[in-house]
Design a protein around this motif. Structure first.
Motif, mmCIF file in Angstrom:
data_model
loop_
_atom_site.group_PDB
_atom_site.id
_atom_site.type_symbol
_atom_site.label_atom_id
_atom_site.label_comp_id
_atom_site.label_asym_id
_atom_site.label_seq_id
_atom_site.Cartn_x
_atom_site.Cartn_y
_atom_site.Cartn_z
ATOM 1 N N LEU A 61 42.664 29.665 33.304
ATOM 2 C CA LEU A 61 43.102 29.834 34.688
ATOM 3 C C LEU A 61 42.236 29.040 35.647
ATOM 4 N N PRO A 62 42.820 28.629 36.775
ATOM 5 C CA PRO A 62 41.996 27.963 37.794
ATOM 6 C C PRO A 62 40.955 28.937 38.336
ATOM 7 N N ALA A 63 39.880 28.391 38.855
ATOM 8 C CA ALA A 63 38.801 29.222 39.397
ATOM 9 C C ALA A 63 39.308 30.095 40.538
ATOM 10 N N MET A 64 38.646 31.231 40.689
ATOM 11 C CA MET A 64 38.989 32.187 41.732
ATOM 12 C C MET A 64 38.459 31.705 43.088
ATOM 13 N N GLU A 65 39.268 31.861 44.128
ATOM 14 C CA GLU A 65 38.805 31.600 45.489
ATOM 15 C C GLU A 65 37.966 32.789 45.948
ATOM 16 N N ASP A 66 37.141 32.584 46.970
ATOM 17 C CA ASP A 66 36.252 33.641 47.458
ATOM 18 C C ASP A 66 36.994 34.898 47.898
ATOM 19 N N ASP A 67 38.114 34.734 48.630
ATOM 20 C CA ASP A 67 38.819 35.924 49.135
ATOM 21 C C ASP A 67 39.344 36.789 47.994
ATOM 22 N N GLU A 68 39.822 36.177 46.924
ATOM 23 C CA GLU A 68 40.275 36.946 45.759
ATOM 24 C C GLU A 68 39.089 37.684 45.126
ATOM 25 N N GLU A 80 34.324 42.054 35.360
ATOM 26 C CA GLU A 80 33.862 40.662 35.395
ATOM 27 C C GLU A 80 34.405 39.914 34.178
ATOM 28 N N GLY A 81 34.926 38.714 34.399
ATOM 29 C CA GLY A 81 35.444 37.910 33.298
ATOM 30 C C GLY A 81 36.811 38.318 32.804
ATOM 31 N N ALA A 82 37.466 39.248 33.509
ATOM 32 C CA ALA A 82 38.812 39.683 33.109
ATOM 33 C C ALA A 82 39.724 39.885 34.318
ATOM 34 N N SER A 83 39.185 40.385 35.418
ATOM 35 C CA SER A 83 40.013 40.745 36.581
ATOM 36 C C SER A 83 40.490 39.524 37.349
ATOM 37 N N ARG A 84 41.773 39.528 37.665
ATOM 38 C CA ARG A 84 42.371 38.517 38.540
ATOM 39 C C ARG A 84 43.493 39.177 39.333
ATOM 40 N N LEU A 85 43.799 38.595 40.483
ATOM 41 C CA LEU A 85 44.990 38.992 41.241
ATOM 42 C C LEU A 85 46.123 38.088 40.776
ATOM 43 N N SER A 86 47.169 38.693 40.251
ATOM 44 C CA SER A 86 48.258 37.894 39.679
ATOM 45 C C SER A 86 48.990 37.068 40.735
ATOM 46 N N CYS A 87 48.871 37.448 42.006
ATOM 47 C CA CYS A 87 49.513 36.668 43.070
ATOM 48 C C CYS A 87 48.808 35.335 43.298
ATOM 49 N N GLN A 88 47.587 35.209 42.821
ATOM 50 C CA GLN A 88 46.800 33.998 43.041
ATOM 51 C C GLN A 88 46.821 33.040 41.851
ATOM 52 N N ILE A 89 47.647 33.348 40.863
ATOM 53 C CA ILE A 89 47.745 32.515 39.664
ATOM 54 C C ILE A 89 49.133 31.884 39.621
ATOM 55 N N GLU A 90 49.198 30.577 39.861
ATOM 56 C CA GLU A 90 50.474 29.868 39.747
ATOM 57 C C GLU A 90 50.660 29.474 38.292
ATOM 58 N N VAL A 91 51.776 29.891 37.724
ATOM 59 C CA VAL A 91 52.039 29.651 36.311
ATOM 60 C C VAL A 91 52.324 28.174 36.071
ATOM 61 N N ASP A 92 51.655 27.624 35.047
ATOM 62 C CA ASP A 92 51.956 26.261 34.601
ATOM 63 C C ASP A 92 51.919 26.230 33.073
ATOM 64 N N GLY A 93 52.307 25.122 32.512
ATOM 65 C CA GLY A 93 52.448 25.004 31.063
ATOM 66 C C GLY A 93 51.183 25.275 30.277
ATOM 67 N N SER A 94 50.021 25.077 30.884
ATOM 68 C CA SER A 94 48.761 25.316 30.173
ATOM 69 C C SER A 94 48.522 26.796 29.892
ATOM 70 N N MET A 95 49.316 27.657 30.518
ATOM 71 C CA MET A 95 49.134 29.106 30.365
ATOM 72 C C MET A 95 50.019 29.709 29.280
ATOM 73 N N ASP A 96 50.706 28.873 28.520
ATOM 74 C CA ASP A 96 51.567 29.383 27.463
ATOM 75 C C ASP A 96 50.746 30.243 26.497
ATOM 76 N N GLY A 97 51.212 31.464 26.239
ATOM 77 C CA GLY A 97 50.520 32.393 25.360
ATOM 78 C C GLY A 97 49.541 33.307 26.084
#
Length: 106
Positions: A61-68, A80-97
């Motif tokens: 995944l791309p790096a997290m922005e400060d606000d996220e 730490e190392g697992a949490s992300r906001l799914s609204c801040q992750i734009e899906v692309d082909g590299s994320m398959d799987g």
């Protein structure tokens, strides 16, 4: 389409075909996962689209922005190392799987 494995709060896992260019949040909601509230609709102003990303997939995944990061740090369910906001992750082909688990809400 990008295959993403989503685990809900009950521990049930289902693979979805995620559409590239949409956020992970939009893809999860479009596939009828009611556990993901996503109250702010993707504005990065709440934590109701919080997911845990499988450790091996976190680096895809791309790096997290400060606000996220600030929002997630305040969550009692932050990992730490697992949490992300799914609204801040734009899906692309590299994320398959990609494997994610919907985090509990406070």
């Amino acid at each position: 389409m990008v295959k993403v494995s989503v685990t809900n709060l009950a521990g049930q896992t289902r693979d979805i075909d995620a559409e590239e260019g949409l956020s992970l949040m939009e893809n999860i909601r479009n596939n009828d996962f009611d556990d993901l509230a996503a109250i702010c609709g993707g504005c990065c102003s709440c934590c109701t689209c919080h997911v845990y990303v499988d450790g091996g997939d976190f680096g895809k995944l791309p790096a997290m922005e400060d606000d996220e990061h600030y929002l997630l740090e305040d969550s009692e369910h932050f990992k730490e190392g697992a949490s992300r906001l799914s609204c801040q992750i734009e899906v692309d082909g590299s994320m398959d799987g990609l494997q994610v688990t919907i985090a509990p809400e406070a």
